[in-house]
Design an enzyme around this catalytic site. Structure first.
Site, PDB file in Angstrom:
ATOM      1  N   GLY A  49      -6.183 -26.265 -25.486  1.00  0.00           N
ATOM      2  CA  GLY A  49      -5.597 -27.581 -25.281  1.00  0.00           C
ATOM      3  C   GLY A  49      -5.297 -27.767 -23.812  1.00  0.00           C
ATOM      4  O   GLY A  49      -5.179 -26.779 -23.064  1.00  0.00           O
ATOM      5  N   GLN A  54      -1.634 -31.339 -16.307  1.00  0.00           N
ATOM      6  CA  GLN A  54      -2.105 -30.010 -15.899  1.00  0.00           C
ATOM      7  C   GLN A  54      -3.264 -30.087 -14.907  1.00  0.00           C
ATOM      8  O   GLN A  54      -3.565 -29.097 -14.240  1.00  0.00           O
ATOM      9  CB  GLN A  54      -2.507 -29.173 -17.114  1.00  0.00           C
ATOM     10  CG  GLN A  54      -1.318 -28.816 -18.008  1.00  0.00           C
ATOM     11  CD  GLN A  54      -1.741 -27.952 -19.176  1.00  0.00           C
ATOM     12  OE1 GLN A  54      -2.154 -28.459 -20.209  1.00  0.00           O
ATOM     13  NE2 GLN A  54      -1.660 -26.636 -19.007  1.00  0.00           N
ATOM     14  N   CYS A 103      -0.019 -20.424 -21.603  1.00  0.00           N
ATOM     15  CA  CYS A 103      -0.314 -21.759 -21.074  1.00  0.00           C
ATOM     16  C   CYS A 103      -1.168 -21.608 -19.822  1.00  0.00           C
ATOM     17  O   CYS A 103      -0.898 -20.731 -18.994  1.00  0.00           O
ATOM     18  CB  CYS A 103       0.996 -22.468 -20.730  1.00  0.00           C
ATOM     19  SG  CYS A 103       0.788 -24.136 -20.075  1.00  0.00           S
ATOM     20  N   LEU A 104      -2.162 -22.465 -19.704  1.00  0.00           N
ATOM     21  CA  LEU A 104      -3.010 -22.423 -18.508  1.00  0.00           C
ATOM     22  C   LEU A 104      -2.181 -22.629 -17.245  1.00  0.00           C
ATOM     23  O   LEU A 104      -2.558 -22.142 -16.176  1.00  0.00           O
ATOM     24  CB  LEU A 104      -4.095 -23.511 -18.591  1.00  0.00           C
ATOM     25  CG  LEU A 104      -5.112 -23.369 -19.729  1.00  0.00           C
ATOM     26  CD1 LEU A 104      -6.066 -24.560 -19.724  1.00  0.00           C
ATOM     27  CD2 LEU A 104      -5.883 -22.064 -19.623  1.00  0.00           C
ATOM     28  N   HIS A 145       3.365 -27.892 -28.257  1.00  0.00           N
ATOM     29  CA  HIS A 145       3.246 -27.335 -26.906  1.00  0.00           C
ATOM     30  C   HIS A 145       2.530 -28.331 -25.994  1.00  0.00           C
ATOM     31  O   HIS A 145       2.974 -28.598 -24.875  1.00  0.00           O
ATOM     32  CB  HIS A 145       2.472 -26.006 -26.977  1.00  0.00           C
ATOM     33  CG  HIS A 145       2.128 -25.419 -25.643  1.00  0.00           C
ATOM     34  ND1 HIS A 145       2.539 -24.158 -25.249  1.00  0.00           N
ATOM     35  CD2 HIS A 145       1.395 -25.903 -24.600  1.00  0.00           C
ATOM     36  CE1 HIS A 145       2.085 -23.915 -24.032  1.00  0.00           C
ATOM     37  NE2 HIS A 145       1.381 -24.955 -23.616  1.00  0.00           N
ATOM     38  N   GLU A 146       1.417 -28.865 -26.503  1.00  0.00           N
ATOM     39  CA  GLU A 146       0.594 -29.747 -25.675  1.00  0.00           C
ATOM     40  C   GLU A 146       1.330 -31.028 -25.328  1.00  0.00           C
ATOM     41  O   GLU A 146       1.317 -31.481 -24.185  1.00  0.00           O
ATOM     42  CB  GLU A 146      -0.701 -30.064 -26.442  1.00  0.00           C
ATOM     43  CG  GLU A 146      -1.853 -30.360 -25.554  1.00  0.00           C
ATOM     44  CD  GLU A 146      -2.050 -29.235 -24.580  1.00  0.00           C
ATOM     45  OE1 GLU A 146      -1.903 -29.498 -23.379  1.00  0.00           O
ATOM     46  OE2 GLU A 146      -2.310 -28.084 -25.006  1.00  0.00           O
ATOM     47  N   HIS A 149       3.985 -31.071 -22.631  1.00  0.00           N
ATOM     48  CA  HIS A 149       3.533 -31.223 -21.239  1.00  0.00           C
ATOM     49  C   HIS A 149       3.712 -32.653 -20.753  1.00  0.00           C
ATOM     50  O   HIS A 149       3.918 -32.891 -19.561  1.00  0.00           O
ATOM     51  CB  HIS A 149       2.046 -30.852 -21.118  1.00  0.00           C
ATOM     52  CG  HIS A 149       1.789 -29.387 -20.990  1.00  0.00           C
ATOM     53  ND1 HIS A 149       2.252 -28.639 -19.943  1.00  0.00           N
ATOM     54  CD2 HIS A 149       1.086 -28.521 -21.769  1.00  0.00           C
ATOM     55  CE1 HIS A 149       1.858 -27.374 -20.084  1.00  0.00           C
ATOM     56  NE2 HIS A 149       1.148 -27.282 -21.187  1.00  0.00           N
TER      57      HIS A 149
HETATM   58 NI    NI Z   1       0.291 -25.461 -21.825  1.00  0.00          NI
END
Ligand code: NI
Length: 185
Positions: A49, A54, A103-104, A145-146, A149
């Site tokens: 995701g 991000q 997380c990225l 989570h997504e 953001h």
């Molecule tokens: Ni994340």
């Protein structure tokens, strides 16, 4: 299409509430370009995701795609590539469940996060049509989570027991199990 640099923790763009995306814009080249860049960046980085902030775009757009064939996440159910525009989350089952998250935007870290186990998400899809999704289990965690953001929230904010924050190396050494699937969301 382009792979964009992923913004990492400490970058203010990850901490702002992102602005609503104008629904009339979904057919624009800038929208399709944003989605293409998000999908390409997510795949290049091995995530399941990604949210627009991000890649430095403070707007309420997120993408989730889970491919079980990917050897990295063999225990998950598939979830087809879905674009969420202006999503709203409603908790439908507040029973808490815990998963290890990554997380990225938080490199080399895993944390154990408790979240409600069932949610409904109302959103516009990539054509601007209103849609609703009911998610439970791990998918509910991925969705929450997504969409966090978009409100400037990172999973580390939701780790209640900070002794359950670990580098990936230590996660794999001390904490990993089938029930505690890591993921970069
Ligand atoms: Ni994340």
């Amino acid at each position: 299409m382009a792979i964009r640099p992923v913004r990492t923790i400490g970058d203010p763009v990850l901490r702002r509430r992102a602005a609503d995306y104008l629904a009339t814009d979904v057919t624009s080249e800038s929208f399709t370009g944003l989605i293409d860049d998000m999908v390409e960046t997510m795949h290049a980085e091995g995530g399941i995701g990604i949210a627009a902030p991000q890649i430095g775009e403070p707007t309420r757009v997120a993408v989730i795609a889970i491919d079980r064939a990917s050897s990295r996440y063999p225990d998950m159910d598939d979830f087809p590539l879905t674009v969420f525009v202006n999503p709203r989350v409603t908790v439908v089952d507040a029973t808490e469940q815990g998963f290890w998250e990554g997380c990225l935007s938080v490199p080399n870290l895993r944390g154990y996060v408790l979240r409600p186990r069932g949610v409904r998400v109302d959103f516009l899809d990539k054509t601007g049509q209103p849609k609703a999704l009911w998610a439970e289990g791990f998918l509910a965690t991925v969705v929450q989570h997504e969409l966090d953001h978009l409100d400037g929230v990172l999973f580390v904010d939701r780790v209640r027991d900070t002794s359950k924050l670990a580098t990936i190396e230590n996660y794999l050494r001390y904490w990993a199990s089938r029930a505690a699937q890591p993921s970069e969301i």
